[in-house]
Write an enzyme that holds these catalytic residues in place. Structure first.
Site, PDB file in Angstrom:
ATOM      1  N   SER A 143     -25.786  -7.463  34.132  1.00 20.18           N
ATOM      2  CA  SER A 143     -26.301  -6.725  32.974  1.00 20.18           C
ATOM      3  C   SER A 143     -27.214  -5.637  33.510  1.00 20.18           C
ATOM      4  O   SER A 143     -27.643  -5.701  34.669  1.00 20.18           O
ATOM      5  CB  SER A 143     -27.124  -7.692  32.106  1.00 20.18           C
ATOM      6  OG  SER A 143     -27.901  -7.013  31.149  1.00 20.18           O
ATOM      7  N   TYR A 156     -33.135 -14.716  31.123  1.00 24.19           N
ATOM      8  CA  TYR A 156     -31.966 -13.833  31.141  1.00 24.19           C
ATOM      9  C   TYR A 156     -32.100 -12.818  32.280  1.00 24.19           C
ATOM     10  O   TYR A 156     -31.181 -12.636  33.085  1.00 24.19           O
ATOM     11  CB  TYR A 156     -31.836 -13.128  29.782  1.00 24.19           C
ATOM     12  CG  TYR A 156     -30.529 -12.388  29.609  1.00 24.19           C
ATOM     13  CD1 TYR A 156     -29.357 -13.077  29.284  1.00 24.19           C
ATOM     14  CD2 TYR A 156     -30.446 -11.010  29.781  1.00 24.19           C
ATOM     15  CE1 TYR A 156     -28.147 -12.410  29.134  1.00 24.19           C
ATOM     16  CE2 TYR A 156     -29.245 -10.335  29.627  1.00 24.19           C
ATOM     17  CZ  TYR A 156     -28.099 -11.042  29.303  1.00 24.19           C
ATOM     18  OH  TYR A 156     -26.895 -10.380  29.158  1.00 24.19           O
TER      19      TYR A 156
END
Ligand SMILES: NC(=O)c1ccc[n+]([C@@H]2O[C@H](COP(=O)([O-])OP(=O)(O)OC[C@H]3O[C@@H](n4cnc5c(N)ncnc54)[C@H](O)[C@@H]3O)[C@@H](O)[C@H]2O)c1
Length: 287
Positions: A143, A156
Site C-alpha cells: 500500500s 496496517y
C-alpha cells in the site's frame, strides 16, 4: 513475464476488490485463475463472474493467516492446473487504532493477515516456481501506507512497511532464478477494505469500540470517504498486468501521493546528510 495465455495465476483475497479485479485481468489475457478467499459466498459469486469459454477459473476457501490453509490452497492449485506462474499475495484487512487505543487483538489480526499471509504465500509457492523452471512472478500487495507512515501508529502501516521490505529482499534473491517480484502500493481504491471486520475470526476478539469524538473515529470516517472516491480496482489490476509484463518492482497507482513520498525521502536524505562527515566503518555484508 511476457506471455500470459495458457499460464496460471493464484490470487488471495480474490473474491472481491483488487483481488477480483486481478483475477478478471488475468482471465482476459487467457490465464487460468485460482481465486483464494476466506469468504465462501462472495468467492462462489466471484468464480461465477469470471467464468468464460477460453480459460478455467476455480475458487478455494483459504485463510491466509493459517499456513496449513495456504498450503492446501497451493496443492489444490497444482492439482487443478499443473504449474502456477503468477502468485498474488493480495488478501488484506484494515483495523483502526491510534495512540489512545492500542489493541493487541487488532495488531495480531492485521499482522497475521497482511504480513504473515504474504509470507505463507511465498513459502507455499516458491519451491514450486523455482522447480518448474518456466519463470514466474510474485505480486505482493502492500500500500502507499507501506511507503509513507501517514496513518500514524497503526498495525496496517506496520504490516505494509514490512511487505515492502520483505518484497525488496525477495526480489534481489529471486532475480538469478528468472522469477520476478512486484510490490503493489496503491492509495485509495474503491473496495470493501473499510468493512474488513466482516472477516475477523473470533480468535482475534471483537473490534474495539471507538469514541465517536476521538481522533481515531475521525480518521476512520475520513478514510471511508476517501475509499468511496478512490480508483476503480480494474485500473489497479491493469497497472499490475503491465508491471508483470515489464518486470517492474514498485507498482504505484496514485500520482497525487508524490508530495507525501517526496517529503519522507527528503527527511531521510537530510538525516543522512548530517552523518556524511562522521567516521565511516567498514561493512563487508549487505548494509
Ligand atoms: N482499497 C484500498 O484503498 C487499498 C489501498 C492500498 C492497499 N490495499 C490492499 O489491497 C488488498 C486487497 O484489499 P481490497 O481493498 O481489495 O479490500 P476488499 O476487502 O475489497 O478485499 C479483500 C479480500 O480479502 C479477503 N480476505 C480477508 N481476510 C482474509 C484472509 N484471512 N484470508 C483470505 N482472504 C481474506 C476478503 O474476504 C476480501 O475478499 C489488501 O491487501 C489491502 O490492504 C487496498
Amino acid at each position: 513475464m511476457r506471455e500470459f495465455a495458457g499460464k496460471t495465476a493464484f490470487v488471495t483475497g480474490g473474491a472481491a476488490g483488487i483481488g477480483l479485479a486481478l483475477g478478471r485481468a488475468f482471465a482476459r489475457v487467457g490465464m487460468n485463475v485460482m481465486l483464494a478467499d476466506i469468504e465462501t459466498a462472495t468467492l462462489t459469486a466471484a468464480v461465477k463472474s469470471l467464468e468464460n469459454p477460453e480459460t478455467s477459473i476455480r475458487g478455494i476457501v483459504c485463510d491466509v493467516a493459517d499456513p496449513s490453509s495456504v498450503e492446501r490452497a497451493a496443492q489444490a492449485s497444482f492439482e487443478a492446473f499443473g504449474n502456477v506462474h503468477v502468485v498474488c499475495n493480495n488478501a488484506g484487512v484494515a483495523a483502526g487504532g491510534g495512540i489512545d487505543n492500542i489493541s493487541l487483538d487488532n495488531w495480531r489480526w492485521v499482522l497475521d493477515v497482511n504480513l504473515m499471509g504474504v509470507l505463507h504465500g511465498i513459502r507455499s509457492f516458491l519451491p514450486h516456481l523455482r522447480g518448474h523452471g518456466e519463470g514466474g512472478h510474485f505480486v505482493n500487495t502492500a500500500s502507499m501506507a507501506g511507503i509513507s507512515g501517514g496513518l500514524g501508529l497503526s498495525p496496517y502501516t506496520a504490516s505494509k512497511f514490512a511487505v515492502v521490505g520483505m518484497s525488496e529482499g525477495l526480489a534481489a534473491q529471486l532475480r538469478p532464478f528468472g522469477i520476478g517480484v512486484s510490490v503493489l502500493c496503491p492509495s485509495y481504491v474503491r473496495t470493501g477494505i473499510g468493512e474488513s471486520g466482516r472477516n475477523r475470526p473470533p480468535r482475534y476478539g471483537s473490534a474495539p469500540v471507538l469514541d465517536p469524538n476521538s481522533p481515531a473515529a475521525a480518521m476512520v470516517a475520513a478514510i471511508a470517504a476517501s475509499l468511496q472516491a478512490g480508483l476503480e480496482p480494474d485500473s489497479v489490476a491493469a497497472r499490475v498486468l503491465e508491471a508483470i509484463s515489464n518486470d517492474e518492482f514498485y507498482v504505484f497507482t496514485h500520482p497525487n501521493m508524490r508530495e507525501q513520498v517526496d517529503g519522507r525521502f527528503a527527511a531521510i536524505q537530510a538525516a543522512m546528510d548530517k552523518v556524511d562527515h562522521g567516521p565511516k566503518v567498514a561493512i563487508s555484508g549487505p548494509g
